[in-house]
Design a protein around this motif. Structure first.
Motif, PDB file in Angstrom:
ATOM      1  N   LYS A  55      34.484   7.074 -65.758  1.00 50.30           N
ATOM      2  CA  LYS A  55      33.832   8.059 -66.630  1.00 50.30           C
ATOM      3  C   LYS A  55      32.326   7.795 -66.700  1.00 50.30           C
ATOM      4  O   LYS A  55      31.523   8.729 -66.614  1.00 50.30           O
ATOM      5  CB  LYS A  55      34.457   7.982 -68.025  1.00 50.30           C
ATOM      6  CG  LYS A  55      33.878   8.957 -69.008  1.00 50.30           C
ATOM      7  CD  LYS A  55      34.538   8.810 -70.362  1.00 50.30           C
ATOM      8  CE  LYS A  55      33.854   9.677 -71.394  1.00 50.30           C
ATOM      9  NZ  LYS A  55      34.355   9.426 -72.739  1.00 50.30           N
ATOM     10  N   LEU A  56      31.942   6.543 -66.852  1.00 49.99           N
ATOM     11  CA  LEU A  56      30.522   6.197 -66.908  1.00 49.99           C
ATOM     12  C   LEU A  56      29.833   6.512 -65.584  1.00 49.99           C
ATOM     13  O   LEU A  56      28.685   6.970 -65.568  1.00 49.99           O
ATOM     14  CB  LEU A  56      30.348   4.716 -67.264  1.00 49.99           C
ATOM     15  CG  LEU A  56      30.744   4.324 -68.688  1.00 49.99           C
ATOM     16  CD1 LEU A  56      30.678   2.806 -68.862  1.00 49.99           C
ATOM     17  CD2 LEU A  56      29.859   5.008 -69.710  1.00 49.99           C
ATOM     18  N   LEU A  57      30.522   6.287 -64.470  1.00 50.03           N
ATOM     19  CA  LEU A  57      29.946   6.607 -63.164  1.00 50.03           C
ATOM     20  C   LEU A  57      29.741   8.110 -62.997  1.00 50.03           C
ATOM     21  O   LEU A  57      28.730   8.547 -62.439  1.00 50.03           O
ATOM     22  CB  LEU A  57      30.845   6.086 -62.041  1.00 50.03           C
ATOM     23  CG  LEU A  57      30.581   4.667 -61.595  1.00 50.03           C
ATOM     24  CD1 LEU A  57      31.625   4.210 -60.608  1.00 50.03           C
ATOM     25  CD2 LEU A  57      29.199   4.532 -60.999  1.00 50.03           C
ATOM     26  N   LYS A  58      30.683   8.883 -63.485  1.00 54.17           N
ATOM     27  CA  LYS A  58      30.538  10.337 -63.406  1.00 54.17           C
ATOM     28  C   LYS A  58      29.324  10.777 -64.215  1.00 54.17           C
ATOM     29  O   LYS A  58      28.542  11.632 -63.777  1.00 54.17           O
ATOM     30  CB  LYS A  58      31.792  11.039 -63.909  1.00 54.17           C
ATOM     31  CG  LYS A  58      31.722  12.554 -63.774  1.00 54.17           C
ATOM     32  CD  LYS A  58      32.983  13.211 -64.252  1.00 54.17           C
ATOM     33  CE  LYS A  58      32.984  14.701 -64.093  1.00 54.17           C
ATOM     34  NZ  LYS A  58      31.762  15.416 -64.353  1.00 54.17           N
ATOM     35  N   GLN A  59      29.128  10.174 -65.383  1.00 52.22           N
ATOM     36  CA  GLN A  59      27.951  10.487 -66.194  1.00 52.22           C
ATOM     37  C   GLN A  59      26.668  10.138 -65.435  1.00 52.22           C
ATOM     38  O   GLN A  59      25.690  10.894 -65.467  1.00 52.22           O
ATOM     39  CB  GLN A  59      27.985   9.716 -67.514  1.00 52.22           C
ATOM     40  CG  GLN A  59      29.040  10.188 -68.468  1.00 52.22           C
ATOM     41  CD  GLN A  59      29.164   9.293 -69.698  1.00 52.22           C
ATOM     42  OE1 GLN A  59      28.598   8.203 -69.755  1.00 52.22           O
ATOM     43  NE2 GLN A  59      29.911   9.760 -70.685  1.00 52.22           N
ATOM     44  N   PHE A  67      18.145  14.616 -63.067  1.00 51.91           N
ATOM     45  CA  PHE A  67      16.816  14.028 -62.961  1.00 51.91           C
ATOM     46  C   PHE A  67      16.133  14.419 -61.656  1.00 51.91           C
ATOM     47  O   PHE A  67      14.928  14.673 -61.620  1.00 51.91           O
ATOM     48  CB  PHE A  67      16.871  12.503 -63.100  1.00 51.91           C
ATOM     49  CG  PHE A  67      17.156  12.028 -64.496  1.00 51.91           C
ATOM     50  CD1 PHE A  67      16.621  12.658 -65.606  1.00 51.91           C
ATOM     51  CD2 PHE A  67      17.963  10.920 -64.708  1.00 51.91           C
ATOM     52  CE1 PHE A  67      16.882  12.224 -66.891  1.00 51.91           C
ATOM     53  CE2 PHE A  67      18.239  10.469 -65.991  1.00 51.91           C
ATOM     54  CZ  PHE A  67      17.688  11.127 -67.088  1.00 51.91           C
ATOM     55  N   GLU A  68      16.906  14.464 -60.566  1.00 52.18           N
ATOM     56  CA  GLU A  68      16.306  14.853 -59.291  1.00 52.18           C
ATOM     57  C   GLU A  68      15.914  16.328 -59.305  1.00 52.18           C
ATOM     58  O   GLU A  68      14.894  16.707 -58.735  1.00 52.18           O
ATOM     59  CB  GLU A  68      17.258  14.537 -58.136  1.00 52.18           C
ATOM     60  CG  GLU A  68      17.323  13.042 -57.863  1.00 52.18           C
ATOM     61  CD  GLU A  68      18.303  12.654 -56.784  1.00 52.18           C
ATOM     62  OE1 GLU A  68      19.167  13.482 -56.402  1.00 52.18           O
ATOM     63  OE2 GLU A  68      18.208  11.507 -56.314  1.00 52.18           O
ATOM     64  N   ALA A  69      16.699  17.153 -59.970  1.00 53.13           N
ATOM     65  CA  ALA A  69      16.354  18.570 -60.086  1.00 53.13           C
ATOM     66  C   ALA A  69      15.089  18.760 -60.922  1.00 53.13           C
ATOM     67  O   ALA A  69      14.312  19.687 -60.686  1.00 53.13           O
ATOM     68  CB  ALA A  69      17.509  19.346 -60.708  1.00 53.13           C
ATOM     69  N   ALA A  76      15.925   8.863 -62.053  1.00 51.06           N
ATOM     70  CA  ALA A  76      17.057   8.947 -61.111  1.00 51.06           C
ATOM     71  C   ALA A  76      17.307   7.584 -60.468  1.00 51.06           C
ATOM     72  O   ALA A  76      18.468   7.169 -60.310  1.00 51.06           O
ATOM     73  CB  ALA A  76      16.784   9.997 -60.045  1.00 51.06           C
ATOM     74  N   ASP A  77      16.243   6.871 -60.122  1.00 47.15           N
ATOM     75  CA  ASP A  77      16.401   5.538 -59.524  1.00 47.15           C
ATOM     76  C   ASP A  77      17.035   4.558 -60.503  1.00 47.15           C
ATOM     77  O   ASP A  77      17.851   3.724 -60.117  1.00 47.15           O
ATOM     78  CB  ASP A  77      15.041   4.998 -59.057  1.00 47.15           C
ATOM     79  CG  ASP A  77      14.497   5.763 -57.861  1.00 47.15           C
ATOM     80  OD1 ASP A  77      15.296   6.447 -57.169  1.00 47.15           O
ATOM     81  OD2 ASP A  77      13.278   5.672 -57.615  1.00 47.15           O
ATOM     82  N   GLN A  78      16.670   4.663 -61.778  1.00 43.71           N
ATOM     83  CA  GLN A  78      17.266   3.791 -62.796  1.00 43.71           C
ATOM     84  C   GLN A  78      18.763   4.073 -62.929  1.00 43.71           C
ATOM     85  O   GLN A  78      19.574   3.147 -63.011  1.00 43.71           O
ATOM     86  CB  GLN A  78      16.569   4.012 -64.133  1.00 43.71           C
ATOM     87  CG  GLN A  78      17.100   3.148 -65.246  1.00 43.71           C
ATOM     88  CD  GLN A  78      16.393   3.395 -66.567  1.00 43.71           C
ATOM     89  OE1 GLN A  78      15.391   4.111 -66.621  1.00 43.71           O
ATOM     90  NE2 GLN A  78      16.907   2.810 -67.622  1.00 43.71           N
ATOM     91  N   GLU A  79      19.134   5.347 -62.922  1.00 48.10           N
ATOM     92  CA  GLU A  79      20.556   5.718 -62.997  1.00 48.10           C
ATOM     93  C   GLU A  79      21.307   5.234 -61.757  1.00 48.10           C
ATOM     94  O   GLU A  79      22.455   4.800 -61.851  1.00 48.10           O
ATOM     95  CB  GLU A  79      20.715   7.233 -63.155  1.00 48.10           C
ATOM     96  CG  GLU A  79      20.185   7.780 -64.461  1.00 48.10           C
ATOM     97  CD  GLU A  79      21.044   7.395 -65.657  1.00 48.10           C
ATOM     98  OE1 GLU A  79      22.272   7.385 -65.540  1.00 48.10           O
ATOM     99  OE2 GLU A  79      20.477   7.103 -66.716  1.00 48.10           O
ATOM    100  N   LYS A  80      20.674   5.308 -60.599  1.00 45.50           N
ATOM    101  CA  LYS A  80      21.306   4.833 -59.361  1.00 45.50           C
ATOM    102  C   LYS A  80      21.553   3.332 -59.423  1.00 45.50           C
ATOM    103  O   LYS A  80      22.592   2.848 -58.966  1.00 45.50           O
ATOM    104  CB  LYS A  80      20.444   5.173 -58.142  1.00 45.50           C
ATOM    105  CG  LYS A  80      20.467   6.637 -57.779  1.00 45.50           C
ATOM    106  CD  LYS A  80      19.549   6.931 -56.611  1.00 45.50           C
ATOM    107  CE  LYS A  80      19.499   8.423 -56.330  1.00 45.50           C
ATOM    108  NZ  LYS A  80      18.539   8.765 -55.262  1.00 45.50           N
ATOM    109  N   ALA A  81      20.597   2.587 -59.996  1.00 45.34           N
ATOM    110  CA  ALA A  81      20.769   1.141 -60.136  1.00 45.34           C
ATOM    111  C   ALA A  81      21.936   0.830 -61.070  1.00 45.34           C
ATOM    112  O   ALA A  81      22.735  -0.073 -60.801  1.00 45.34           O
ATOM    113  CB  ALA A  81      19.473   0.507 -60.649  1.00 45.34           C
TER     114      ALA A  81
END
Length: 148
Positions: A55-59, A67-69, A76-81
């Motif tokens: 669930k957290l990964l889907k978020q 963020f990319e949009a 977006a990079d922080q979320e990817k990390a």
């Protein structure tokens, strides 16, 4: 060693290594686990923790797309990390071929014959494949199998 215990040990090692990104993500995960345990007055087992991580990964994936949009690559990079840290706690994912085979077996077992049986097949697939496969891919495989 249980998954919750592994997460706690990883938090301690992230503190020692002064890895702030990893530490913050693990603390976020522990807070989500604790919140669910308190809300439902239960002790989460490994499968429930894996479902929570999913669930957290889907978020995270949704946030990355947003963020990319919005042209905010830093966020977006922080979320990817964070997603990379969370992914480390998931069991190895099934390949596309394995998902197709599992869906075919579930369709055969349930006797599903058309798109109207999607809910029945997805219910069985969720119980059998949760944590092992991306449910978005499973859903696409079920749709494809039932539309034939």
């Amino acid at each position: 060693m249980s998954l919750k215990h592994q997460i706690t040990e990883d938090m301690k090692s992230a503190m020692r290594a002064k890895d702030s990104t990893r530490l913050g993500t693990i603390r976020l995960l522990q807070a989500a686990i604790k919140q669910r345990e308190v809300d439902e007055r239960i002790e989460l087992d490994d499968s429930a923790v894996v479902a929570l991580i999913d669930k957290l990964l889907k978020q995270r994936k949704d946030s990355i797309a947003a963020f990319e949009a919005a042209n905010r690559q830093d966020l977006a990079d922080q979320e990817k990390a964070e997603a990379a840290v969370l992914t480390a706690y998931l069991p190895e994912r099934m390949s596309d071929d394995e998902i197709q085979q599992a869906v075919q077996a579930i369709v055969a077992e349930t006797g599903a014959s058309g798109p109207g049986d999607m809910g029945k097949v997805m219910g069985a697939a969720k119980t059998r494949l949760a944590g092992k496969a991306d449910m978005g891919l499973v859903s696409a495989a079920v749709k494809a199998a039932l539309s034939r």
